[in-house]
Design a protein around this motif. Structure first.
Motif, PDB file in Angstrom:
ATOM      1  N   SER A   1      -0.164  -1.595  -8.203  1.00  0.00           N
ATOM      2  CA  SER A   1       1.109  -1.670  -8.923  1.00  0.00           C
ATOM      3  C   SER A   1       1.887  -2.913  -8.523  1.00  0.00           C
ATOM      4  O   SER A   1       2.608  -3.493  -9.344  1.00  0.00           O
ATOM      5  CB  SER A   1       1.940  -0.412  -8.647  1.00  0.00           C
ATOM      6  OG  SER A   1       2.265  -0.315  -7.261  1.00  0.00           O
TER       7      SER A   1
ATOM      8  N   GLU B   1       0.817  -1.218   0.000  1.00  0.00           N
ATOM      9  CA  GLU B   1       0.000   0.000   0.000  1.00  0.00           C
ATOM     10  C   GLU B   1       0.848   1.264   0.000  1.00  0.00           C
ATOM     11  O   GLU B   1       0.394   2.317  -0.459  1.00  0.00           O
ATOM     12  CB  GLU B   1      -0.922  -0.001   1.231  1.00  0.00           C
ATOM     13  CG  GLU B   1      -2.041  -1.023   1.167  1.00  0.00           C
ATOM     14  CD  GLU B   1      -2.919  -0.995   2.404  1.00  0.00           C
ATOM     15  OE1 GLU B   1      -4.137  -1.170   2.262  1.00  0.00           O
ATOM     16  OE2 GLU B   1      -2.381  -0.785   3.514  1.00  0.00           O
ATOM     17  N   GLN B   2       2.042   1.181   0.501  1.00  0.00           N
ATOM     18  CA  GLN B   2       2.909   2.347   0.575  1.00  0.00           C
ATOM     19  C   GLN B   2       3.586   2.686  -0.744  1.00  0.00           C
ATOM     20  O   GLN B   2       4.220   3.737  -0.849  1.00  0.00           O
ATOM     21  CB  GLN B   2       3.987   2.132   1.648  1.00  0.00           C
ATOM     22  CG  GLN B   2       3.452   2.091   3.065  1.00  0.00           C
ATOM     23  CD  GLN B   2       4.522   1.748   4.077  1.00  0.00           C
ATOM     24  OE1 GLN B   2       5.656   1.431   3.713  1.00  0.00           O
ATOM     25  NE2 GLN B   2       4.171   1.778   5.357  1.00  0.00           N
ATOM     26  N   GLN B   3       3.451   1.809  -1.716  1.00  0.00           N
ATOM     27  CA  GLN B   3       4.089   2.085  -2.996  1.00  0.00           C
ATOM     28  C   GLN B   3       3.416   3.239  -3.700  1.00  0.00           C
ATOM     29  O   GLN B   3       2.275   3.615  -3.383  1.00  0.00           O
ATOM     30  CB  GLN B   3       4.083   0.831  -3.871  1.00  0.00           C
ATOM     31  CG  GLN B   3       4.763  -0.364  -3.229  1.00  0.00           C
ATOM     32  CD  GLN B   3       6.137  -0.028  -2.678  1.00  0.00           C
ATOM     33  OE1 GLN B   3       7.037   0.378  -3.404  1.00  0.00           O
ATOM     34  NE2 GLN B   3       6.298  -0.203  -1.361  1.00  0.00           N
ATOM     35  N   GLN B   4       4.099   3.822  -4.647  1.00  0.00           N
ATOM     36  CA  GLN B   4       3.643   5.056  -5.267  1.00  0.00           C
ATOM     37  C   GLN B   4       2.244   4.940  -5.856  1.00  0.00           C
ATOM     38  O   GLN B   4       1.422   5.846  -5.702  1.00  0.00           O
ATOM     39  CB  GLN B   4       4.638   5.480  -6.356  1.00  0.00           C
ATOM     40  CG  GLN B   4       4.323   6.839  -6.960  1.00  0.00           C
ATOM     41  CD  GLN B   4       5.397   7.294  -7.910  1.00  0.00           C
ATOM     42  OE1 GLN B   4       6.358   6.580  -8.159  1.00  0.00           O
ATOM     43  NE2 GLN B   4       5.251   8.491  -8.440  1.00  0.00           N
ATOM     44  N   ASN B   5       1.929   3.835  -6.501  1.00  0.00           N
ATOM     45  CA  ASN B   5       0.615   3.642  -7.126  1.00  0.00           C
ATOM     46  C   ASN B   5      -0.255   2.670  -6.352  1.00  0.00           C
ATOM     47  O   ASN B   5      -1.201   2.080  -6.905  1.00  0.00           O
ATOM     48  CB  ASN B   5       0.772   3.155  -8.568  1.00  0.00           C
ATOM     49  CG  ASN B   5       1.461   4.194  -9.439  1.00  0.00           C
ATOM     50  OD1 ASN B   5       1.193   5.389  -9.316  1.00  0.00           O
ATOM     51  ND2 ASN B   5       2.359   3.748 -10.307  1.00  0.00           N
TER      52      ASN B   5
END
Length: 617
Positions: free
Chosen positions: A433, A425-429
């Protein structure tokens, strides 16, 4: 009535028609008066000049030797605390060498001053010197640049070289001040540390406290981007050891110790299917190999983001304890457009025990890379019975009737896959993604699951111990270095000044052999004593400037009288023979004059150096 040929104080000088002298009336030293000793400045004594010159040469060689030792030994050790609380080592490294060379520089400047002071008298001792090169020449009043010019003009080569030497020694102080440098450099030395744990199975493993704490750290590491804790690096977990006491700047401790390497062996499914049985029943199915698959049911109404971990019982033997069975991590997400996304990751943890070389950063306690030295060959309850080298999966545990243990197991079982999903969930998208990346959840699961099991290994595979082991301590310490460029230049300067000055003063000593001064020539009284009977002072007036004095003394040459040491003047016409019968420094010549003097007094016939005892007062 006196004989007109008898010399009197009123006779015309036998050396010039323009003035009268009475040098012939001066008593000869050693006959009627006491013969004083020759005045020799202390700094011009050959053993002093030669000693300082040899010291300079030795210092030049020593600087090169110290530079070589500095390069070979990575500098010289310094106290890590300032010896003087209010003075830094950097200041001392610059100030002390400068202070040491100041006396040497001062010595050569003073010696050069004395040589310039003596030069007019040496010129007079050679004889036949015009006023500009003798009595009007004052190197002391000239600056160094003017001294260089006039010494070249008058061909006073020793003065020229001496002045260049005096100028060059001014470079000694800045070069000495930049000779040493204090640096913070890594330095390795032997040390001993205490190993606090050794390989062994924890007796409290069934309480699951170690697993719960490790899962909590892994979860916090995702939220707060934490690094591995001490003695854990990637898949390695090393036996903890104590750090040396005291404050160590940028210290690193290298030891040989035992460590456990954890591999989670995670793979993605070869086939993954999401089946919508009912509105409240979804089935996720994953196949990893023909004999390894798994399914899990979930209720979409429980949330758009779901995750769990189950035992992969179909992927192992039926009799294997579920504590050691491989596991499957499940991830589900309902996208904004209503698409159900899901994936699974199969992991089969394993451990291996090795003797390794590793390092610990003493600033933050982090462990460095582990380099395998050899396998761990000892048999204990981890490598042998009952564990036999198997790895706990850390997420599936045996059933228990203890409500606390059940709660811990539930927290671990939901917390670890939750941490992995939160990473997505912390990823950019967002998590989509990661779902789109074929290896997105495989890599996330591998990294976080490995960290969790490695942290847990610290307490479940190690027991308390107290063993002294060898180590190598590398830390940034202050060391004193010799700078190459200032060292080479200073060494060259020392040697060149030493050799040049020694040659100059040996030659200058020879040129002073014909000079006999009995007092320092700088005072007014000393000057008057040398010229008061010479007569040519009548040609000068107290208010004459240099050009007028030069004009009034034109046509005269000057020398030192060999019998008395007085300064005498002669017409530069070659018509009058003015050589003395008796030499002040030995040697005999004819003192005959056709103008005003037929002969000399008896005192004029005795040498200044004749070994005659002085008469009584």
């Amino acid at each position: 009535m006196s004989d007109p040929a008898t010399p009197t104080s009123d006779t015309i000088s036998p050396r010039s028609q323009r003035f009268r002298d009475s040098v012939h009336n001066i008593p000869t030293p050693g006959t009627e008066v006491y013969r004083p000793t020759r005045y020799e400045p202390t700094f011009l004594k050959i053993y002093i000049v030669g000693g300082i010159a040899l010291l300079m040469i030795c210092l030049g060689i020593t600087v090169e030797i110290v530079l070589r030792l500095s390069n070979k030994n990575s500098g010289f050790s310094l106290s890590q605390k300032n010896l003087i609380s209010f003075v830094s080592a950097e200041f001392l490294a610059s100030f002390v060498p400068t202070l040491l060379v100041v006396p040497l520089a001062y010595f050569w400047v003073v010696v050069d001053w004395i040589l310039r002071w003596y030069q007019p008298y040496i010129t007079l001792s050679e004889g036949n010197a015009p006023a500009a090169r003798s009595i009007l020449l004052d190197y002391i009043a000239l600056n160094h640049m003017s001294t260089l010019y006039y010494s070249l003009k008058h061909r006073h080569w020793l003065i020229n070289v001496s002045t260049l030497t005096a100028l060059s020694v001014a470079l000694m102080q800045p070069l000495a001040g930049s000779l040493f440098q204090v640096r913070q450099v890594p330095y390795t030395k032997a040390a001993t540390v205490t190993s606090m744990r050794s390989i062994g199975l924890s007796p409290t493993i069934n309480q699951l406290t170690s697993f719960l704490a490790s899962a909590g750290y892994a979860d916090a590491a995702v939220y707060n981007n934490l690094q591995d804790p001490p003695f854990v690096h990637g898949g390695w977990s090393a036996a903890p050891f104590t750090a040396p006491a005291g404050t160590i700047l940028n210290g690193t401790l290298a030891v040989n110790t035992t460590a456990i390497q954890t591999h989670v062996n995670c793979i993605k499914p070869t086939s993954f299917i999401t089946t919508n049985l009912t509105s409240s029943d979804f089935v996720l199915s994953a196949i990893f190999s023909p004999s390894c698959n798994g399914t899990v049911s979930l209720n979409p109404s429980d949330g758009t983001d779901q995750f769990s971990v189950t035992a992969a019982s179909t992927c192992t033997s039926s009799y294997q304890d579920q504590n050691f069975q491989p596991v499957i991590f499940w991830y589900y997400h309902l996208s904004d457009n209503g698409d159900a996304l899901g994936t699974a990751v199969f992991c089969q943890p394993s451990i291996a025990v090795f003797v390794v070389t590793t390092t610990m950063d003493l600033n933050d306690g982090s462990m460095g890379e582990c380099i395998i030295v050899e396998p761990f060959d000892y048999t204990n309850n981890v490598t042998g019975n009952p564990l036999n080298g198997e790895a706990f999966n850390g997420v599936i545990f045996d059933a228990s009737n203890n409500s606390y243990i059940i709660a811990r197991a539930l927290a671990i079982n939901s917390g670890l896959p939750g941490a992995i999903y939160r990473f997505a969930e912390q990823q950019q998208n967002g998590p989509e993604s990661v779902f789109d990346d074929p290896y997105g959840f495989v890599n996330a699961t591998k990294n976080i699951y490995t960290q969790y099991l490695s942290i847990a290994a610290q307490t479940i595979y190690f027991l308390p111990d107290n063993t002294t082991i060898s180590a190598q301590l590398t830390s940034d310490i202050r060391r004193l270095f010799v700078e190459a460029l200032p060292a080479h230049l200073l060494s060259l300067l020392f040697i060149c000044v030493g050799i040049t000055s020694l040659i100059v003063h040996i030659l200058h000593r020879r040129s002073r052999k014909n000079l006999w001064l009995t007092s320092p020539p700088g005072s007014i009284a000393a000057i008057v004593s040398l010229t008061s009977r010479s007569g040519f002072g009548d040609l000068l007036l107290p208010y004459d400037d240099v050009p007028r004095m030069k004009s009034n003394l034109a046509g005269l040459t000057f020398r030192l009288d060999k019998r008395t040491g007085a300064i005498v003047a002669e017409e530069d016409s070659g018509m009058v023979n003015t050589s003395d019968n008796t030499a002040l420094l030995g040697g005999k010549g004819e003192y005959g004059a056709g103008v005003g003097v037929n002969n000399l007094s008896p005192l004029s016939r005795t040498s200044f150096k004749d070994n005659i005892e002085p008469e009584g007062p």
